[in-house]
Design a protein around this motif. Structure first.
Motif, mmCIF file in Angstrom:
data_model
loop_
_atom_site.group_PDB
_atom_site.id
_atom_site.type_symbol
_atom_site.label_atom_id
_atom_site.label_comp_id
_atom_site.label_asym_id
_atom_site.label_seq_id
_atom_site.Cartn_x
_atom_site.Cartn_y
_atom_site.Cartn_z
ATOM 1 N N LEU A 224 24.522 27.619 60.867
ATOM 2 C CA LEU A 224 24.600 27.155 59.474
ATOM 3 C C LEU A 224 23.340 26.381 59.089
ATOM 4 C CD1 LEU A 224 28.339 26.033 59.269
ATOM 5 C CD2 LEU A 224 27.267 27.870 57.953
ATOM 6 N N ARG B 267 20.554 28.584 58.536
ATOM 7 C CA ARG B 267 20.876 29.476 57.420
ATOM 8 C C ARG B 267 20.998 30.950 57.856
ATOM 9 N NH1 ARG B 267 20.934 26.009 53.369
ATOM 10 N NH2 ARG B 267 19.254 24.546 53.005
ATOM 11 N N SER C 5 26.702 31.844 56.733
ATOM 12 C CA SER C 5 27.273 31.033 55.660
ATOM 13 C C SER C 5 28.681 30.645 56.095
ATOM 14 C CB SER C 5 27.311 31.807 54.340
ATOM 15 O OG SER C 5 28.289 32.830 54.404
ATOM 16 N N ARG C 6 29.306 29.778 55.352
ATOM 17 C CA ARG C 6 30.653 29.317 55.722
ATOM 18 C C ARG C 6 31.676 30.445 55.648
ATOM 19 N NH1 ARG C 6 32.290 23.814 53.232
ATOM 20 N NH2 ARG C 6 33.663 23.913 55.031
#
Length: 191
Positions: free
Chosen positions: A163, A166, A169-170
């Motif tokens: 995360l 990057r 993503s969640r």
């Protein structure tokens, strides 16, 4: 297309697969040493070894195909019953001494992952939950708590790192069985 490519790949030709097999061998040797050079008739050693072999397979299938095959889970469950049955015939006292720990491991997994599945509203994979229930039987209360804890920590660290970088993503899904596998390896090696 990627899914089809993964299914047609040649087994044990990648670095992750070779690393998983080598780590399993190291864990096997360590558990053998910890248990004092076990014989083939040692029920606990048999269960620990069978779970290690199963987790190696499940790690690779979840990593490449994002699936935990029900047929293999069922096979592991049947093998568990056979091992217990043979132990009951050979030495029922050893079997009865192991039953409370087996029940404790299973109940721990039902509570932790059963509630986790319900609280996640189905976002946790059903295959992961079923695998952890089988792990609870094989690893018993003696090993499963540590294995699950180490696996969850490894999964959390990986997720946070990805995360921050990057790369995820969640909302992205990650295969969880490789982290459970890491947890099993750590527990076997650390003791």
């Amino acid at each position: 297309f990627q899914e089809q490519k993964n299914r047609s790949r040649r087994i044990l030709r990648s670095l992750p697969e070779a690393a998983a097999v080598l780590a399993a061998e190291a864990a096997f040797v360590r558990i053998w040493q910890q248990r004092g050079g076990c014989t083939a008739s040692d029920m606990r050693f048999q269960l620990l070894y069978l779970m290690l072999a199963g987790m190696t397979f499940f790690c690779m299938t979840d990593y490449w195909e994002r699936v935990v095959p029900n047929s293999m889970l069922l096979l592991l469950l049947c093998v568990f019953i056979v091992v217990l049955g043979l132990q009951g015939v050979r030495n029922a006292d050893v079997l009865w001494k192991a039953v409370p720990s087996i029940v404790l491991g299973f109940v721990f997994c039902v509570i932790s992952f059963g509630f986790g599945y319900l609280l996640s509203h189905g976002n946790m994979g059903v295959g992961d939950v079923k695998l952890v229930l089988v792990m609870g039987l094989y690893l018993t209360g003696e090993y499963v708590v540590g294995a699950v804890l180490y696996g969850c920590i490894a999964g959390a660290l990986y997720s946070v790192l990805q995360l921050v970088r990057r790369k995820l993503s969640r909302k992205d899904e990650i295969p969880f069985v490789p982290f459970l596998y890491i947890g099993v390896l750590i527990k076997y090696i650390v003791g």
